[in-house]
Structures are given as C-alpha cells and as structure tokens.
Design a protein around this motif. Structure first.
Motif, PDB file in Angstrom:
ATOM      1  N   UNK A   5      10.808  -5.274   7.305  1.00  0.00           N
ATOM      2  CA  UNK A   5      11.471  -4.204   8.045  1.00  0.00           C
ATOM      3  C   UNK A   5      11.140  -2.837   7.457  1.00  0.00           C
ATOM      4  N   UNK A   6      11.183  -2.741   6.130  1.00  0.00           N
ATOM      5  CA  UNK A   6      10.937  -1.460   5.457  1.00  0.00           C
ATOM      6  C   UNK A   6       9.509  -1.317   4.937  1.00  0.00           C
ATOM      7  N   UNK A   7       8.687  -2.329   5.073  1.00  0.00           N
ATOM      8  CA  UNK A   7       7.319  -2.354   4.546  1.00  0.00           C
ATOM      9  C   UNK A   7       7.297  -1.959   3.065  1.00  0.00           C
ATOM     10  N   UNK A   8       8.067  -2.709   2.282  1.00  0.00           N
ATOM     11  CA  UNK A   8       8.153  -2.481   0.842  1.00  0.00           C
ATOM     12  C   UNK A   8       8.107  -3.813   0.108  1.00  0.00           C
ATOM     13  N   UNK A   9       7.670  -3.749  -1.146  1.00  0.00           N
ATOM     14  CA  UNK A   9       7.833  -4.879  -2.044  1.00  0.00           C
ATOM     15  C   UNK A   9       7.866  -4.359  -3.469  1.00  0.00           C
ATOM     16  N   UNK A  10       8.417  -5.173  -4.356  1.00  0.00           N
ATOM     17  CA  UNK A  10       8.428  -4.837  -5.771  1.00  0.00           C
ATOM     18  C   UNK A  10       8.068  -6.094  -6.565  1.00  0.00           C
ATOM     19  N   UNK A  11       7.546  -5.861  -7.752  1.00  0.00           N
ATOM     20  CA  UNK A  11       7.126  -6.963  -8.599  1.00  0.00           C
ATOM     21  C   UNK A  11       7.219  -6.542 -10.062  1.00  0.00           C
ATOM     22  N   UNK A  12       7.211  -7.523 -10.941  1.00  0.00           N
ATOM     23  CA  UNK A  12       7.235  -7.241 -12.373  1.00  0.00           C
ATOM     24  C   UNK A  12       6.122  -8.015 -13.064  1.00  0.00           C
ATOM     25  N   UNK A  13       5.740  -7.522 -14.225  1.00  0.00           N
ATOM     26  CA  UNK A  13       4.771  -8.214 -15.073  1.00  0.00           C
ATOM     27  C   UNK A  13       5.504  -9.236 -15.928  1.00  0.00           C
ATOM     28  N   UNK A  14       5.009 -10.442 -15.958  1.00  0.00           N
ATOM     29  CA  UNK A  14       5.568 -11.474 -16.832  1.00  0.00           C
ATOM     30  C   UNK A  14       4.717 -11.635 -18.088  1.00  0.00           C
ATOM     31  N   UNK A  15       3.398 -11.694 -17.905  1.00  0.00           N
ATOM     32  CA  UNK A  15       2.459 -11.839 -19.025  1.00  0.00           C
ATOM     33  C   UNK A  15       1.274 -10.924 -18.784  1.00  0.00           C
ATOM     34  N   UNK A  16       0.887 -10.177 -19.812  1.00  0.00           N
ATOM     35  CA  UNK A  16      -0.257  -9.285 -19.706  1.00  0.00           C
ATOM     36  C   UNK A  16      -0.824  -9.002 -21.094  1.00  0.00           C
ATOM     37  N   UNK A  17      -2.147  -8.860 -21.205  1.00  0.00           N
ATOM     38  CA  UNK A  17      -2.729  -8.497 -22.493  1.00  0.00           C
ATOM     39  C   UNK A  17      -2.562  -6.999 -22.798  1.00  0.00           C
ATOM     40  N   UNK A  18      -2.169  -6.229 -21.797  1.00  0.00           N
ATOM     41  CA  UNK A  18      -1.971  -4.787 -21.962  1.00  0.00           C
ATOM     42  C   UNK A  18      -0.519  -4.569 -22.399  1.00  0.00           C
ATOM     43  N   UNK A  19      -0.256  -3.733 -23.397  1.00  0.00           N
ATOM     44  CA  UNK A  19       1.116  -3.572 -23.881  1.00  0.00           C
ATOM     45  C   UNK A  19       1.992  -2.717 -22.944  1.00  0.00           C
ATOM     46  N   UNK A  20       2.316  -3.298 -21.794  1.00  0.00           N
ATOM     47  CA  UNK A  20       3.243  -2.687 -20.838  1.00  0.00           C
ATOM     48  C   UNK A  20       4.494  -3.556 -20.844  1.00  0.00           C
ATOM     49  N   UNK A  21       5.593  -3.012 -21.317  1.00  0.00           N
ATOM     50  CA  UNK A  21       6.814  -3.788 -21.469  1.00  0.00           C
ATOM     51  C   UNK A  21       7.830  -3.370 -20.415  1.00  0.00           C
ATOM     52  N   UNK A  22       8.571  -4.345 -19.901  1.00  0.00           N
ATOM     53  CA  UNK A  22       9.597  -4.085 -18.881  1.00  0.00           C
ATOM     54  C   UNK A  22       9.004  -3.408 -17.646  1.00  0.00           C
ATOM     55  N   UNK A  23       7.782  -3.775 -17.299  1.00  0.00           N
ATOM     56  CA  UNK A  23       7.053  -3.172 -16.182  1.00  0.00           C
ATOM     57  C   UNK A  23       7.602  -3.683 -14.854  1.00  0.00           C
ATOM     58  N   UNK A  24       8.033  -2.748 -14.019  1.00  0.00           N
ATOM     59  CA  UNK A  24       8.460  -3.057 -12.653  1.00  0.00           C
ATOM     60  C   UNK A  24       7.798  -2.037 -11.734  1.00  0.00           C
ATOM     61  N   UNK A  25       7.154  -2.527 -10.674  1.00  0.00           N
ATOM     62  CA  UNK A  25       6.435  -1.663  -9.734  1.00  0.00           C
ATOM     63  C   UNK A  25       7.010  -1.812  -8.334  1.00  0.00           C
ATOM     64  N   UNK A  26       6.893  -0.737  -7.552  1.00  0.00           N
ATOM     65  CA  UNK A  26       7.360  -0.710  -6.165  1.00  0.00           C
ATOM     66  C   UNK A  26       6.245  -0.155  -5.279  1.00  0.00           C
ATOM     67  N   UNK A  27       6.047  -0.797  -4.156  1.00  0.00           N
ATOM     68  CA  UNK A  27       5.095  -0.336  -3.149  1.00  0.00           C
ATOM     69  C   UNK A  27       5.889  -0.063  -1.878  1.00  0.00           C
ATOM     70  N   UNK A  28       5.640   1.101  -1.278  1.00  0.00           N
ATOM     71  CA  UNK A  28       6.336   1.448  -0.037  1.00  0.00           C
ATOM     72  C   UNK A  28       5.345   2.110   0.912  1.00  0.00           C
ATOM     73  N   UNK A  29       5.366   1.641   2.148  1.00  0.00           N
ATOM     74  CA  UNK A  29       4.559   2.248   3.203  1.00  0.00           C
ATOM     75  C   UNK A  29       5.488   2.979   4.163  1.00  0.00           C
TER      76      UNK A  29
END
Length: 147
Positions: A72-96
């Motif tokens: 309906x809103x053309x959005x999603x969000x996701x988080x990183x669980x495992x990554x070799x890059x030191x990004x901690x508590x990473x949460x991203x949002x995409x919105x169109x």
C-alpha cells in the motif's frame, strides 16, 4: 549513531519500480556488488521475517532480515544480521513515492547504524555511495532507463 539518507528520481512509474524492489531476494539481479542471494529455509521473499543470505562479488557473505513490507505504501525495512563490515544495529528503510507531474518515482533509501570509534564518516560514505547510489543507478540500468 550514524544516519545515511540518499534519494533519487527514477524515470519510471512507481508500480514498475516497486515491482523490482519489493522482491527482497531480487537484488542479485540488479545490484552490481551482489553475486548471489537466497532466502534461508526456502521461504518467500515477501514474508516479513524472511532472511536473505547473499554473497558479494568480493566473496563476503551477509545476512539481512525483512522487518516490514507494505504494498500500500511501497515501503520496506530490513536489518543486518551478519556482515563482515562493522555496521552495528543497522536498520534500513526504502520508500517510494509517486512524482505525479511526470509519472516518475522518488526513491528514498536511508539507514541508521553504529560504527567503531572514528569510522563514522568512512562507513557512512561506503553505505551511501557504494550501496545506495550504486543501487539507484543499477535499478535504472536493469529497467533499461536513461539516467
């Protein structure tokens, strides 16, 4: 906490752009850094909670989890669980959002995360440019659009 925000105009209707982006496991078809991807346990890529495991072209492996998805809103969000890059508590949002005067699409991609001390600027630039900006161009190319 670091906040990265990037946006662009995609020269296509919102429905066409959403059709590409809503596939949480489809980024290996269009993002230049992603070599392969699969949803763990054979699940559906549009199910909240789905985990995608993917390999970058440099051989690194990452895992991300779909947190929200709204057609309906053309959005999603996701988080990183495992990554070799030191990004901690990473949460991203995409919105169109539709740009109604010329039937194009505003694509916003943003995230918040923590980094090791002294690496904020470096890692913010990596996420903003090598992931988000590269992704914008890659989707336009994948869709056969002019930049």
């Amino acid at each position: 906490m670091v906040k990265v925000v990037r946006s662009t105009i995609v020269k296509a209707p919102i429905e066409a752009v959403w059709d590409v982006l809503r596939d949480f496991n489809g980024h290996d078809r269009w993002h230049p850094a992603v070599a392969s991807s699969q949803i763990e346990r054979g699940g559906s890529s549009d199910r909240v909670g789905a985990v995608r495991r993917f390999r970058l072209k440099d051989g690194s492996e990452l895992r991300e989890q779909l947190l929200t998805l709204s057609d309906l809103e053309q959005t999603f969000s996701y988080c990183l669980l495992d990554t070799p890059i030191p990004l901690f508590n990473y949460v991203a949002h995409v919105r169109l959002s539709p740009v109604t005067d010329d039937d194009t699409t505003l694509w916003e991609w943003q995230s918040r995360f923590d980094t090791p001390a002294g690496r904020n600027k470096e890692l913010a630039a990596l996420v903003g440019n090598e992931i988000y900006v590269a992704g914008f161009k890659a989707v336009s190319d994948f869709m056969g659009l002019e930049a």
